[in-house]
Design a protein around this motif. Structure first.
Motif, PDB file in Angstrom:
ATOM      1  N   ALA A 128      57.839  36.395  46.250  1.00 39.38           N
ATOM      2  CA  ALA A 128      57.178  35.651  47.321  1.00 39.38           C
ATOM      3  C   ALA A 128      55.691  35.476  47.015  1.00 39.38           C
ATOM      4  CB  ALA A 128      57.377  36.367  48.659  1.00 39.38           C
ATOM      5  N   VAL A 129      55.077  36.495  46.462  1.00 40.74           N
ATOM      6  CA  VAL A 129      53.658  36.420  46.105  1.00 40.74           C
ATOM      7  C   VAL A 129      53.456  35.492  44.914  1.00 40.74           C
ATOM      8  CG1 VAL A 129      51.671  37.745  45.292  1.00 40.74           C
ATOM      9  CG2 VAL A 129      53.196  38.722  47.031  1.00 40.74           C
ATOM     10  N   ALA A 130      54.326  35.580  43.941  1.00 40.80           N
ATOM     11  CA  ALA A 130      54.174  34.805  42.697  1.00 40.80           C
ATOM     12  C   ALA A 130      54.752  33.405  42.799  1.00 40.80           C
ATOM     13  CB  ALA A 130      54.847  35.549  41.549  1.00 40.80           C
ATOM     14  N   LYS A 131      55.421  33.109  43.932  1.00 43.02           N
ATOM     15  CA  LYS A 131      56.100  31.817  44.101  1.00 43.02           C
ATOM     16  C   LYS A 131      57.097  31.585  42.960  1.00 43.02           C
ATOM     17  CE  LYS A 131      52.510  29.549  46.825  1.00 43.02           C
ATOM     18  NZ  LYS A 131      51.794  30.793  47.140  1.00 43.02           N
ATOM     19  N   ALA A 132      57.910  32.578  42.738  1.00 50.26           N
ATOM     20  CA  ALA A 132      58.925  32.537  41.691  1.00 50.26           C
ATOM     21  C   ALA A 132      60.279  32.852  42.298  1.00 50.26           C
ATOM     22  CB  ALA A 132      58.580  33.540  40.591  1.00 50.26           C
ATOM     23  N   SER A 133      61.289  32.819  41.475  1.00 49.17           N
ATOM     24  CA  SER A 133      62.637  33.203  41.897  1.00 49.17           C
ATOM     25  C   SER A 133      62.953  34.596  41.361  1.00 49.17           C
ATOM     26  CB  SER A 133      63.665  32.192  41.375  1.00 49.17           C
ATOM     27  OG  SER A 133      63.401  30.897  41.856  1.00 49.17           O
ATOM     28  N   VAL A 134      64.021  35.179  41.870  1.00 49.65           N
ATOM     29  CA  VAL A 134      64.475  36.488  41.406  1.00 49.65           C
ATOM     30  C   VAL A 134      65.729  36.301  40.556  1.00 49.65           C
ATOM     31  CG1 VAL A 134      65.388  38.743  42.071  1.00 49.65           C
ATOM     32  CG2 VAL A 134      63.501  37.715  43.372  1.00 49.65           C
ATOM     33  N   LEU A 171      67.926  34.144  42.959  1.00 48.93           N
ATOM     34  CA  LEU A 171      67.651  34.174  44.391  1.00 48.93           C
ATOM     35  C   LEU A 171      66.288  33.579  44.690  1.00 48.93           C
ATOM     36  CD1 LEU A 171      68.674  37.914  45.016  1.00 48.93           C
ATOM     37  CD2 LEU A 171      70.194  35.908  44.964  1.00 48.93           C
ATOM     38  N   SER A 172      66.185  32.960  45.855  1.00 47.70           N
ATOM     39  CA  SER A 172      64.876  32.517  46.327  1.00 47.70           C
ATOM     40  C   SER A 172      64.158  33.716  46.947  1.00 47.70           C
ATOM     41  CB  SER A 172      65.039  31.418  47.378  1.00 47.70           C
ATOM     42  OG  SER A 172      65.487  31.980  48.613  1.00 47.70           O
ATOM     43  N   PRO A 173      62.839  33.620  47.150  1.00 53.70           N
ATOM     44  CA  PRO A 173      62.120  34.729  47.807  1.00 53.70           C
ATOM     45  C   PRO A 173      62.641  35.019  49.212  1.00 53.70           C
ATOM     46  CG  PRO A 173      60.574  33.268  46.706  1.00 53.70           C
ATOM     47  CD  PRO A 173      61.911  32.595  46.650  1.00 53.70           C
ATOM     48  N   ARG A 174      63.365  34.045  49.805  1.00 58.67           N
ATOM     49  CA  ARG A 174      63.942  34.245  51.142  1.00 58.67           C
ATOM     50  C   ARG A 174      65.360  34.825  51.060  1.00 58.67           C
ATOM     51  NH1 ARG A 174      61.638  29.198  51.463  1.00 58.67           N
ATOM     52  NH2 ARG A 174      63.689  28.175  51.383  1.00 58.67           N
TER      53      ARG A 174
END
Length: 199
Positions: free
Chosen positions: A86-92, A158-161
């Protein structure tokens, strides 16, 4: 030709065995020693046995020595990666695998080498999840739509959400050895593109 030497009172059995024969006509004190058996005849099996024992005792540590932390709390690791993403605006990127799995090790080595390592670092926060002998974290894989019965390694993006953006469903990475580094790199390029918003 040979005369057995008499046992001297008080002499040790070893000295008697070592000097048990003399030849007639030899100077006093001369002794004939029979040829000893080649110690190598028994040395090799003993060395082999020792090597096998060392492998036996080392096997558990060798099995545990791999890219997947078998004692990790996978759900906690995923939550931590989601916060970082979420901080890095990346995916997991969640990678399911096991330390006994050769294809899992090939995938991990490729992910740590350029150009794939640069791609993965730019696009994802990575979590490696150990599945043991398909008896660990299976529920987590199922929750992300990853059928482990199709083979490992397997991934979910996964998205940050905490939304599933992409998942391997047909064992796309299960033959990583045949894919090679170039094939794995192309796979991650396509997977990253498909997981971006608006794709």
């Amino acid at each position: 030709i040979f005369a057995r030497r008499a046992h001297t009172p008080g002499a040790s059995p070893l000295s008697v065995r070592r000097h048990r024969m003399t030849r007639t006509g030899d100077p006093p004190g001369a002794a004939w020693f029979p040829r000893r058996r080649n110690p190598g005849a028994f040395g090799f099996p003993m060395r082999l046995a020792h090597a096998l024992l060392l492998l036996l005792f080392a096997a558990p540590s060798l099995a545990a020595d791999g890219p997947y932390d078998e004692s990790a709390d996978a759900r906690r690791e995923v939550q931590r990666a989601l916060a970082d993403a979420a901080v890095a605006k990346a995916s997991v990127l969640v990678v399911f695998g096991a330390n006994w799995c050769a294809d899992c090790k090939i995938l991990d080595m490729t992910m740590r080498k350029d150009p794939t390592s640069a791609l993965v670092a730019r696009e994802f926060k990575v979590v490696k999840v150990d599945v043991g002998r398909f008896d660990r974290n299976v529920d987590l894989a199922t929750a992300y739509g990853v059928p482990l019965k199709s083979g490992i390694p397997a991934i979910a993006i996964l998205s940050p959400r905490h939304e599933v953006l992409y998942a391997t469903r047909a064992g796309e990475l299960a033959d990583a050895r045949k894919m090679g580094e170039a094939g794995i790199h192309e796979f991650f390029k396509r997977a990253a593109a498909s997981a971006r918003p608006g794709t």
